[in-house]
Write an enzyme that holds these catalytic residues in place. Sequence first.
Site, PDB file in Angstrom:
ATOM      1  N   ASP A 110      12.913 112.107  62.310  1.00 53.88           N
ATOM      2  CA  ASP A 110      13.755 112.971  61.480  1.00 53.88           C
ATOM      3  C   ASP A 110      13.490 114.419  61.878  1.00 53.88           C
ATOM      4  OD1 ASP A 110      14.571 110.729  60.116  1.00 53.88           O
ATOM      5  OD2 ASP A 110      13.427 111.140  58.301  1.00 53.88           O
ATOM      6  N   ARG A 160      20.330 111.729  67.163  1.00 52.90           N
ATOM      7  CA  ARG A 160      21.069 111.515  65.917  1.00 52.90           C
ATOM      8  C   ARG A 160      21.574 112.891  65.470  1.00 52.90           C
ATOM      9  NH1 ARG A 160      17.244 110.744  61.176  1.00 52.90           N
ATOM     10  NH2 ARG A 160      17.194 108.506  61.591  1.00 52.90           N
TER      11      ARG A 160
HETATM   12  P1  FDA Z   1      29.026 116.627  53.746  1.00 50.24           P
HETATM   13  O1  FDA Z   1      27.915 117.279  53.046  1.00 50.24           O
HETATM   14  O2  FDA Z   1      30.197 117.461  54.149  1.00 50.24           O
HETATM   15  O3  FDA Z   1      29.488 115.387  52.893  1.00 50.24           O
HETATM   16  C1  FDA Z   1      30.627 114.618  53.205  1.00 50.24           C
HETATM   17  C2  FDA Z   1      30.925 113.738  52.000  1.00 50.24           C
HETATM   18  O4  FDA Z   1      29.856 112.788  51.826  1.00 50.24           O
HETATM   19  C3  FDA Z   1      30.948 114.495  50.674  1.00 50.24           C
HETATM   20  O5  FDA Z   1      32.226 115.015  50.414  1.00 50.24           O
HETATM   21  C4  FDA Z   1      30.556 113.422  49.682  1.00 50.24           C
HETATM   22  O6  FDA Z   1      31.654 112.605  49.375  1.00 50.24           O
HETATM   23  C5  FDA Z   1      29.569 112.594  50.466  1.00 50.24           C
HETATM   24  N1  FDA Z   1      28.197 113.047  50.189  1.00 50.24           N
HETATM   25  C6  FDA Z   1      27.442 113.893  50.936  1.00 50.24           C
HETATM   26  N2  FDA Z   1      26.230 114.041  50.383  1.00 50.24           N
HETATM   27  C7  FDA Z   1      26.226 113.282  49.257  1.00 50.24           C
HETATM   28  C8  FDA Z   1      25.256 113.013  48.258  1.00 50.24           C
HETATM   29  N3  FDA Z   1      24.043 113.552  48.300  1.00 50.24           N
HETATM   30  N4  FDA Z   1      25.590 112.178  47.265  1.00 50.24           N
HETATM   31  C9  FDA Z   1      26.797 111.586  47.213  1.00 50.24           C
HETATM   32  N5  FDA Z   1      27.748 111.806  48.131  1.00 50.24           N
HETATM   33  C10 FDA Z   1      27.480 112.640  49.144  1.00 50.24           C
HETATM   34  N6  FDA Z   1      19.148 115.953  57.597  1.00 50.24           N
HETATM   35  C11 FDA Z   1      18.141 116.635  58.199  1.00 50.24           C
HETATM   36  O7  FDA Z   1      18.025 117.846  58.011  1.00 50.24           O
HETATM   37  N7  FDA Z   1      17.252 115.986  59.005  1.00 50.24           N
HETATM   38  C12 FDA Z   1      17.351 114.645  59.261  1.00 50.24           C
HETATM   39  O8  FDA Z   1      16.546 114.099  60.006  1.00 50.24           O
HETATM   40  C13 FDA Z   1      18.399 113.924  58.634  1.00 50.24           C
HETATM   41  N8  FDA Z   1      18.539 112.588  58.821  1.00 50.24           N
HETATM   42  C14 FDA Z   1      19.660 111.956  58.354  1.00 50.24           C
HETATM   43  C15 FDA Z   1      19.908 110.631  58.693  1.00 50.24           C
HETATM   44  C16 FDA Z   1      21.106 110.043  58.336  1.00 50.24           C
HETATM   45  C17 FDA Z   1      21.368 108.612  58.713  1.00 50.24           C
HETATM   46  C18 FDA Z   1      22.078 110.779  57.615  1.00 50.24           C
HETATM   47  C19 FDA Z   1      23.406 110.181  57.247  1.00 50.24           C
HETATM   48  C20 FDA Z   1      21.822 112.064  57.234  1.00 50.24           C
HETATM   49  C21 FDA Z   1      20.619 112.663  57.571  1.00 50.24           C
HETATM   50  N9  FDA Z   1      20.345 113.964  57.200  1.00 50.24           N
HETATM   51  C22 FDA Z   1      19.293 114.623  57.805  1.00 50.24           C
HETATM   52  C23 FDA Z   1      21.118 114.612  56.110  1.00 50.24           C
HETATM   53  C24 FDA Z   1      22.246 115.466  56.635  1.00 50.24           C
HETATM   54  O9  FDA Z   1      21.723 116.606  57.284  1.00 50.24           O
HETATM   55  C25 FDA Z   1      23.164 115.936  55.493  1.00 50.24           C
HETATM   56  O10 FDA Z   1      22.418 116.688  54.578  1.00 50.24           O
HETATM   57  C26 FDA Z   1      23.838 114.790  54.732  1.00 50.24           C
HETATM   58  O11 FDA Z   1      24.213 113.768  55.615  1.00 50.24           O
HETATM   59  C27 FDA Z   1      25.113 115.288  53.990  1.00 50.24           C
HETATM   60  O12 FDA Z   1      26.027 115.796  54.908  1.00 50.24           O
HETATM   61  P2  FDA Z   1      27.339 115.020  55.433  1.00 50.24           P
HETATM   62  O13 FDA Z   1      27.258 114.987  56.921  1.00 50.24           O
HETATM   63  O14 FDA Z   1      27.443 113.710  54.820  1.00 50.24           O
HETATM   64  O15 FDA Z   1      28.529 115.974  55.116  1.00 50.24           O
END
Ligand code: FDA
Length: 282
Positions: A110, A160
């Site tokens: 991560d 990732r």
């Molecule tokens: P965005 O925030 O734009 O969300 C898109 C949509 O997803 C939202 O409109 C909502 O519907 C849904 N959503 C997002 N967050 C939600 C929540 N908390 N609860 C409910 N619904 C939600 N970060 C990091 O800094 N270091 C890392 O190593 C990782 N590792 C990691 C692994 C994996 C498999 C994932 C999917 C994510 C991470 N992250 C991470 C977290 C990442 O940086 C980010 O904070 C989250 O994925 C939320 O961003 P989205 O890309 O989903 O987009």
Amino acid sequence: MKPILSILARRYIAGETITDAMSAAKQLYGDGLLAAIDNLGENVRDEQSSLAAVREYLKLLDDIICSGVRSTVSVKLTQLGLDISDELAFQNAEAIAAKALSQNNFVWLDMEGSAYTQRTIDIFLRLRKDRPNVGIAIQSCLKRSRADLRLLIERHACVRLVKGAYKEPPEISFKEKKDVDKNFEIMMRELLLEGNRPAIATHDPRLIEAAISFASERNIPSKDFEFQMLLGIKRSLQKSLASRGYTVRVYIPYGTNWLPYTMRRLMERKENIFFVIKNIFD
Ligand code: FDA
């Protein structure tokens, strides 16, 4: 406030034990989804705790084999002692990666806050010399990440791509969501074109469809990349992508140290913040 947060945590965390994590992984596997299991923990301050985390991961790897589910593991270097020394974190990560390699399994590192970015990349590159079964998360919110990605692509690293979950200073990060998303899309295209089995880790339906369209325009087979999402977020999207033939891996956190992870999930969604505020004043 902790009891209110524990209600929220139940959505995002499989439970406190390896058994809880394995049963979540089994259920997802039944729906055609793969897993990446994370033992919650970060910023450990003593060597003993970092060694306990290693033991936990070694057991987890054995349990994954016994269960028959397809799951990798995901680790944070500050859980493995990065706040104590780079060497300790390296040795601990190396022990986990060596065991995973012997079992034909894979370890994701991560990415934590920007204070750790360079050291995480350095340890990753050092690990990768003997352990090709290691991948690294890179955050599109950081201005440096495109340069980091170029280097990692040149080294054929498994990346990732995430948006980033840590609050970062404005000098080094994009503050507007649209800029984080734009950078994600640019980096996503680079990874799809030139990456080594990249993981597109987002729940953003627009970016997911953009990845699918881009891959199809460029004749990039779906087996050459995977989508990754977090447990408890966009479950129907996870299943529908899997039913369309895409590889979807769900990140499954478990453990007793659930507060920092839950706080990050809280802060990225305003509905969650309203939920907590409403319950405090109810
Ligand atoms: P965005 O925030 O734009 O969300 C898109 C949509 O997803 C939202 O409109 C909502 O519907 C849904 N959503 C997002 N967050 C939600 C929540 N908390 N609860 C409910 N619904 C939600 N970060 C990091 O800094 N270091 C890392 O190593 C990782 N590792 C990691 C692994 C994996 C498999 C994932 C999917 C994510 C991470 N992250 C991470 C977290 C990442 O940086 C980010 O904070 C989250 O994925 C939320 O961003 P989205 O890309 O989903 O987009």
